[in-house]
Design an enzyme around this catalytic site. Sequence first.
Site: not given
Length: 357
Positions: A26, A47, A55-56, A58, A71, A115-116, A175, A317
């Site tokens: 994102g 990545d 995903n698309l 954002r 990606k 994002d981690n 996210c 999860c």
Amino acid sequence: MRLPQLGELGQRRLRAARVAVIGAGGLGAPVLSYLAAAGIGEITVLDPDTVDVTNLHRQVLFTGADLGRAKAVAAAEHLRAQAPDVTVRAVVDALTPENALELLAGHHLVLDGTDNFPTRYLASDACEMLDLPLVWGSILAFSGQVSVFWGAGGRGVTYRDVHPVPPKPGEVPSCAEAGVLGMLCGVIGSTMAMEAVKVLAGMGDVLHGRLALYDALRARWDEVPLARDPRRAPVTALEDVMVTCGLPGPTGPAHDEVTAAELPGLLAAGERVIDIREDREVEGGMVAGAEHVPMGALLAGASADAAEELEGAVLYCAGGVRSASAQRVLGERGIRVRSLVGGFDGLVGSEVRISRP
């Protein structure tokens, strides 16, 4: 070229710059697009993940034709088409303590759009050791943050000065778990690209020593001053935060996945199914017949002695992100587990029976 603050000299500096972008998601999508369009000379895209349909909304660098592709590779292809004069290198790998210094060395600037938390700490530590400026951004729901870290030799502010202690497992959702408004990625990603250009071209007042906070619902920017903790020793070695704190770390797609349609049969056959969510998450229900072991506890107890008990187990999860991360960590320890596609949230409408507390 017509802007006096940038001019021909600034454009030449951009053309000579080598930049590494960690994450093509994102934040990485607008960062990469604008840096390539600005004429950055060389861009490395790091990545390990693949493009998913979720995903698309954002990650606007990709299209439906990219689904299932790496990606980094898809992003590099689009950037070359957008700016043929820019050299783009795709690295389909996660940043780790073993490869971070090698992958980032030789660049002039690094941008972290991951994002981690383990990768954020790792990127900051590696840049401190390599004396590289790091443009950092973070997003969640309707809020975003941006700053520039540059702390070699114990001089400037780094990510560890802002967040000295990593959060506990499950304390801060990703996210993928909490959601994010797609346009927010554009706002924060574009701001990161702007800061990168300012640093490289030597113009303006960059966000070093300042944390910019954006609230999309209020359409307002706020700012918090930052200072280096004088008691913090300079970073001299890279730490694997994922191992020490049990946090979800960098991950690509799960290697061995189980679908919601397959799960009832596995449960009937007596296969071990483990819910790795946190206590507060299972209050809303869990798969009937599964056992609950939070991710942090699972990884902490997953030694070689526990390999036989965990071998072949199905982990799930909320959305499949943490189970894929846990699968990667356990795989590195020689323990093979499977991950439930889409996680617990993906079981809606399936035949999997849910038990309620």
